[in-house]
Every structure is written in structure tokens, then in C-alpha cells.
Enzyme design. Structure first.
Site, PDB file in Angstrom:
ATOM      1  N   SER A 330      11.002  24.693  -3.093  1.00 41.63           N
ATOM      2  CA  SER A 330      11.167  24.779  -1.710  1.00 41.63           C
ATOM      3  C   SER A 330      11.081  23.260  -0.921  1.00 41.63           C
ATOM      4  O   SER A 330      11.148  22.980   0.280  1.00 41.63           O
ATOM      5  CB  SER A 330      10.151  25.675  -0.868  1.00 41.63           C
ATOM      6  OG  SER A 330      10.478  26.695  -1.188  1.00 41.63           O
ATOM      7  N   ASP A 354      15.999  37.495   8.782  1.00 41.45           N
ATOM      8  CA  ASP A 354      15.799  37.433   7.503  1.00 41.45           C
ATOM      9  C   ASP A 354      14.909  38.862   7.241  1.00 41.45           C
ATOM     10  O   ASP A 354      13.763  38.927   7.684  1.00 41.45           O
ATOM     11  CB  ASP A 354      14.688  36.558   7.126  1.00 41.45           C
ATOM     12  CG  ASP A 354      14.158  36.804   5.905  1.00 41.45           C
ATOM     13  OD1 ASP A 354      14.570  37.422   4.962  1.00 41.45           O
ATOM     14  OD2 ASP A 354      12.882  36.263   5.814  1.00 41.45           O
ATOM     15  N   HIS A 373      10.910  37.168   7.518  1.00 46.45           N
ATOM     16  CA  HIS A 373      10.379  36.460   8.534  1.00 46.45           C
ATOM     17  C   HIS A 373      10.930  36.804  10.050  1.00 46.45           C
ATOM     18  O   HIS A 373      10.640  36.268  10.749  1.00 46.45           O
ATOM     19  CB  HIS A 373      10.698  34.997   8.241  1.00 46.45           C
ATOM     20  CG  HIS A 373       9.981  34.475   7.184  1.00 46.45           C
ATOM     21  ND1 HIS A 373      10.537  34.537   5.789  1.00 46.45           N
ATOM     22  CD2 HIS A 373       8.885  33.933   6.833  1.00 46.45           C
ATOM     23  CE1 HIS A 373       9.700  34.028   5.043  1.00 46.45           C
ATOM     24  NE2 HIS A 373       8.816  33.561   5.645  1.00 46.45           N
TER      25      HIS A 373
END
EC number: 3.4.16.4
Length: 616
Positions: A330, A354, A373
Site C-alpha cells: 500500500s 466499499d 470502509h
């Protein structure tokens, strides 16, 4: 009758006189011929062949000795000595003048019991097969006590002399060895490539790191001296000397105190860490763990010791900073996001939902957070490291646009640091896969590439350079270890909208200072604003979203990554950390990087780190 006898007597006397005169003339002629022969021989030796025989005579009396140059010292940025030259004693031998080589070997082995007998045997085997008139130096040094003991018995061994020389010493032992490198004995392969004139009388050469890269500067040039010796090879006096030219001392950008502190953070861990000055590319700390003591190689490392290091499962010889190639995970999300908003692929304010996964062609790509999320925009996607946001974004960008966005930051090619053997890493594209794999690119591969998985590989140094470029708002700096003024102007990445850069950096500050940031708990006591990004890279593919770390081998745990810089407005340090099998980036790499940055700004930059304004 009487007259007849007298006649014969006179005749005999006359014959005797003639015989005597003949003998005298013959003897005189023989002496004269012999004398002329001696004069001719003397003239032949003394006049006609004077140069030859004079040279031979002088060769028995006068010897030419090569004076090795003093190797340049290496200092850190604060003039702390990192590589020194220590006086030691060495044994030099000329086979032509020796009477009993085996006796010399036995005496030296007894004198130096710490030397491996096998190594001693190897040297004397090579010595016996070598040039009879060439001086050979025993590759094992003597301390003062051993030198004194040898001086007592040295008269027994003609052709063997004791001399003082300088030995390379690394005072900080294992610290910074992958940057410094080390010196060792010149091998046959190296000998074929070297200039014989420059390496006369020298048996060591830089093997790795700075010692190898700057070998031409550090080495110097040898000198010569004439010495008068007796029949046993003992030096009587020095006649003429052309001094050696010492190598140059050099200063590195490293801060050895910061280096030691950074290495202390890797207790029982493997990985790499790089700290750069974003303004000029100076490497402040260069950590590859585990490490080893370079002093072991100076006189020739023992076979058993070398074998143990070579077979060490933690592989201490690998320079992880430039050769360790890891999935960046990430940590590349800020760069992907910047490329997307700079090229109008997506608005930074656009939100996506999400649910904890992204489905594409009947395949479910999971987010690290199983429950998802919810609705996130670009800022939230970076702050919370939302995978699903980047899965969706990647299909709109395409792999080639992702490649073009990341390449200027240093991904996929060498940084050009002043070390040999740097790896390129991998920044995939359609063309790359056709050339290397001979296969077409699939969109599913784009999805995982957007979060730094798949074919993506980067070194810790590449991540540190990319972080520095982002901190500089596009000014590209080349990492370097030699401290020197930059002679070339820095490149500048084309900026279409500077606000886009500030949005990404702000999102990275939220990673550290927002309550939802993946590293916020490690920045609670910072009195300055810091930007960062955590990363977690899978070592092997998972069928399920998560795994139980206690149920699998440690070597299969995820790698822990972090990149960051501080302060945000005027960056003084940029850091990249990779901890092999360290698990989550927020758990392992992030606190290490925060501690290092805080330590540096407190100790070196003198920025107060007490309570202060925090980013929200």
C-alpha cells in the site's frame, strides 16, 4: 785425445745453453700469452659486459622494494572515523634466499596459534609454486608481542623479514557495513583486470560498498625504495626512496550515530531502512539487517567462519537496501492516487462505496478490512488504506497509466546511488509483460498492481527516493553516499496542478494524525507534522482474506512497510522501512520509522518534539 774430449764438453755446454734459452723463451711466451688472456678476459668482463655484471653484483647487494600507498580513510558527515589504518607487523619472504621453507612455516604456525593451519598450508603451497625472486607477504598480521618474539628467532631464517605496515580497520565493526563495504585479498580474477603498476606491493582491494566504488580514489599510487642488503637478505641501509602517494580521505553523508540508532530498532528483525535528506539526496542512514563484521575479511576470513555466514538462513551478506526487492504494498497508493487526479481520471472528492471487497468477472478481491470502509473519497482511501477504492480506480487508469505515473518517482529503474550492483525492481506494464513473459496483460493483474502486489517489486532505496520526491513536490534528487556538492541541477516532475500534490500529502498527514489514520497511534506525542503511509505486502497468495499468524511459518508472514517524511512544510528527512515477515505495516515498520524521524529531528535538526499543534 785430450783436445777431443774438450771439444765434446764445449759442444754439450752450448746445447745446454740453447735448451735453457728455449725453455726460458717458451716459459716467457706462455706467461705472456696467459697474461694477455687474463687482460682480454678482464677487458671482456670489466668493459664490454660491465653493465650486465655490474647489475648482477648490485642485485646481490641492492634490492628494490615497493612501497604500498596508504589507503584513504573514510569519515561520516560529522568527521567520525569509519574506516582507519592501523599499524601492524607483517612477514615478507623471498623463496630464492630461503634455506628451509618448512621450518619457517612451523615456526610461524607456533608463533600464531590463532591462525587456521589449513589457511597457513594454503599460503605456503602457493608460495612454493610462485616466483622464486618475488617477495610474498604472509596474509596474517602479527601483534607487537608476536613481532617481538619473532625478532628473537628471526636470524635463523634467511630470506624472511619482519616489516611494519598498515591494516584496514573498521572501528564500528558491523555497523553500516553494507554501505561502507570492506577490503580483502586480491584474487586471481581481480588480478587480471588490475593495472600492475598501481597494485605493486598491494594485496588488498575494495570488495564491496563504498570501499569498492571509490577504490580508485582510496587506493593511491605505490612508491619504490632501494635498500642495501647482506647475503642473508637483511636490510643494511636505505639508499634512495620515491615515496608512495597516499589515497584520498573521503567523507560520507552517513551519520553514524543515527545509523546505530536505526540499526538498534531492528532487534531480531530482518529488513532494510533508508533515511534521506530530501533536499539533496544525502543518505543519512543505510540499514540492511542482519549484518556482519567487515574486520573478518581484511586478513582473509577463516573458512569455517565464512561458511557459517554464507549458510546463515538470515543471509547477512545480502545488501537489502539496493538488492532486496519486495512488493511495495500500500505504500504506492499515494503515487497511484496522485497520477489519477493529475490526469483527471477521478476527482479527489468523488466517493465510492466499499463493502469490504470488489468483484470483477466472478472474482472477489477483498479489502484488508473485512467489513469495508463504507463511503470513501481519495483522502479517506489513503488515510485508511482502502484497497477497494484503488481496485476500482485501477480499471479506470489502466496498467500503462499507472506505470507512467510511478516511473518518474524512481520505481522500475535504478536510482544511480554510488554503489555497484543496484537492482532495478519491477514496475509492470503491458510492454514489460510481453517482453519478459511473452504473454498479454490481463485487467485482473491491473487490480492487484494498484495496491503494490502482483509483479510489482521495489527496493527500500527506491521507496525512500520516491518519498523524497513527493516531499519535494516533484524535485527529483539522486541518493548518494559521498558527501559533495551537487554539480547537476535537479530534475522536476511536471506538475499540472500543485493542489493535487498538496491533497495527497495532506492525506498522508492524516495517516499519522487523524484518528482513522492507520499509523495515528504512533504519532500522538509529535510536536511537528509528519506525512506517512503504511504498507503490508503478502509473501504468498491467500484463499481467505486473513490468516492466523500463529498457524503458519514465520517466513510466510507478510512484510511490513512504511514510508514517511517530516516536517511536512520543510522536509528534512524522508524514510522508508521494510521489515521482512513483520506483519502489518502499522504494527512494525511504522513505529520504527516514527522513532527514527523523531530521534533525528530532536538530536540533529534540533526541532522540538513536545506537544504542539496536531493535524486533524
Amino acid at each position: 785425445m785430450t783436445e777431443h774430449l774438450e771439444f765434446h764438453s764445449d759442444q754439450e755446454r752450448l746445447q745446454q745453453k740453447r735448451l735453457l734459452r728455449f725453455r726460458l723463451y717458451f716459459a716467457l711466451g706462455f706467461v705472456l700469452v696467459l697474461f694477455l688472456f687474463l687482460i682480454g678476459r678482464m677487458a671482456y668482463l670489466q668493459w664490454y659486459n660491465f653493465d650486465r655484471y655490474h647489475g648482477l653484483a648490485e642485485g646481490n647487494r641492492i634490492s628494490i622494494e615497493i612501497l604500498p600507498p596508504t589507503r584513504g580513510k573514510i569519515y561520516d558527515r560529522n568527521h567520525v572515523l569509519l574506516a582507519d589504518n592501523q599499524p601492524v607487523y607483517a612477514i615478507k619472504m623471498i623463496r630464492e634466499k630461503m634455506t628451509d621453507i618448512d621450518a619457517v612455516q612451523q615456526a610461524l604456525q607456533k608463533l600464531m596459534p590463532e591462525v587456521d593451519p589449513e589457511s597457513m598450508d594454503k599460503f605456503f603451497k602457493r608460495f612454493k609454486q610462485g616466483n622464486r625472486v618475488k617477495p610474498y607477504t604472509l596474509p596474517f598480521t602479527l601483534d607487537e608481542q608476536q613481532a617481538a618474539e619473532y625478532a628473537v628467532i628471526g636470524y635463523q631464517f634467511p630470506g624472511v623479514t619482519l616489516s611494519a605496515r598498515l591494516k584496514r580497520v573498521y572501528p564500528f565493526h558491523e555497523h553500516a557495513v553494507h554501505a561502507l563495504g570492506y577490503v580483502g585479498r586480491i584474487n586471481q580474477k581481480e588480478l587480471q583486470k588490475l593495472d600492475p603498476a598501481l597494485y605493486r606491493g598491494t594485496d588488498i582491494i575494495g570488495k564491496s560498498g563504498i570501499e569498492k566504488y571509490y577504490e580508485p580514489i582510496l587506493h593511491g599510487q605505490p612508491g619504490v625504495q632501494q635498500v642495501e642488503t647482506n647475503a642473508r637478505g637483511r636490510v643494511l641501509r636505505k639508499l634512495e626512496t620515491l615515496p608512495a602517494i597516499p589515497g584520498q580521505d573521503i567523507h560520507l553523508t552517513l551519520d553514524i550515530k543515527l545509523q546505530q540508532y536505526a540499526e538498534s530498532l531492528f532487534t531480531q528483525k530482518r529488513g532494510g531502512l533508508v533515511a534521506l535528506d530530501p533536499q539533496n539526496g544525502e543518505v543519512l542512514a543505510y540499514v540492511s539487517m542482519p549484518t556482519f563484521d567487515p574486520n573478518l575479511f581484511v586478513d582473509g576470513i577463516a573458512h569455517d567462519t565464512y561458511r557459517d555466514l554464507l549458510n546463515n538462513p538470515n543471509r547477512p551478506f545480502i545488501n537489502r537496501v539496493i538488492n532486496g526487492q519486495y512488493p511495495p504494498g500500500s505504500t504506492i497508493k499515494p503515487f497511484v492516487a496522485l497520477g489519477a487526479i493529475e490526469n483527471n481520471v477521478i476527482s479527489p472528492s468523488k466517493k465510492i462505496y466499499d463493502p469490504g471487497y470488489f468483484e470483477y468477472k466472478n472474482h472477489r478481491y477483498r479489502d484488508w478490512k473485512r467489513t469495508g470502509h463504507g463511503f470513501v473519497d481519495m483522502d479517506a482511501a489513503i488515510t485508511q488504506s482502502c484497497d477497494t477504492y484503488f481496485y476500482m480506480l485501477s480499471l479506470d487508469m489502466g496498467i500503462d497509466n499507472i506505470h507512467d505515473a510511478l516511473y518518474p518517482f524512481g520505481f522500475g529503474h535504478r536510482t544511480g546511488i554510488d554503489l555497484y550492483g543496484e537492482s532495478r525492481g519491477i514496475l509492470p506494464s503491458q510492454e514489460w509483460k510481453r517482453e519478459t513473459k511473452g504473454k498479454p496483460w490481463y485487467r485482473g493483474e491491473t487490480i492487484i498492481s494498484s495496491i503494490g502486489q502482483g509483479y510489482n517489486l521495489a527496493t527500500p532505496l527506491q521507496l525512500a527516493q520516491a518519498t523524497a520526491v513527493l516531499a519535494n513536490r516533484g524535485k527529483v534528487v539522486q541518493p548518494h553516499l559521498l558527501r559533495m556538492p551537487l554539480s547537476e541541477p535537479s530534475e522536476q516532475i511536471e506538475i499540472k496542478n500543485i493542489d493535487n500534490w498538496e491533497r495527497v500529502i495532506t492525506a498522508m498527514s492524516h495517516v499519522m494524525h487523524s484518528k482513522k489514520g492507520t499509523a495515528h497511534k504512533h504519532a500522538l506525542d509529535l510536536g511537528f507534522k509528519m506525512a506517512g503511509k503504511t504498507g503490508t505486502a503478502q509473501v504468498f497468495s491467500l484463499k481467505e482474506a486473513n490468516y492466523n499468524a500463529d498457524e503458519i511459518d514465520k517466513s510466510l508472514h507478510d512484510h511490513s512497510l512504511f514510508i514517511g517524511f517530516a516536517p511536512i512544510d520543510k522536509p528534512k528527512i524522508a524514510v522508508a522501512v521494510i521489515v521482512e515477515n513483520g506483519g502489518s505495516g502499522s504494527k512494525t515498520a511504522a513505529p520504527m520509522a516514527v522513532q527514527l524521524i523523531k530521534h533525528y529531528l530532536e538530536e540533529q535538526a534540533k526541532i522540538p518534539t513536545g506537544s504542539g499543534d496536531q493535524a486533524s
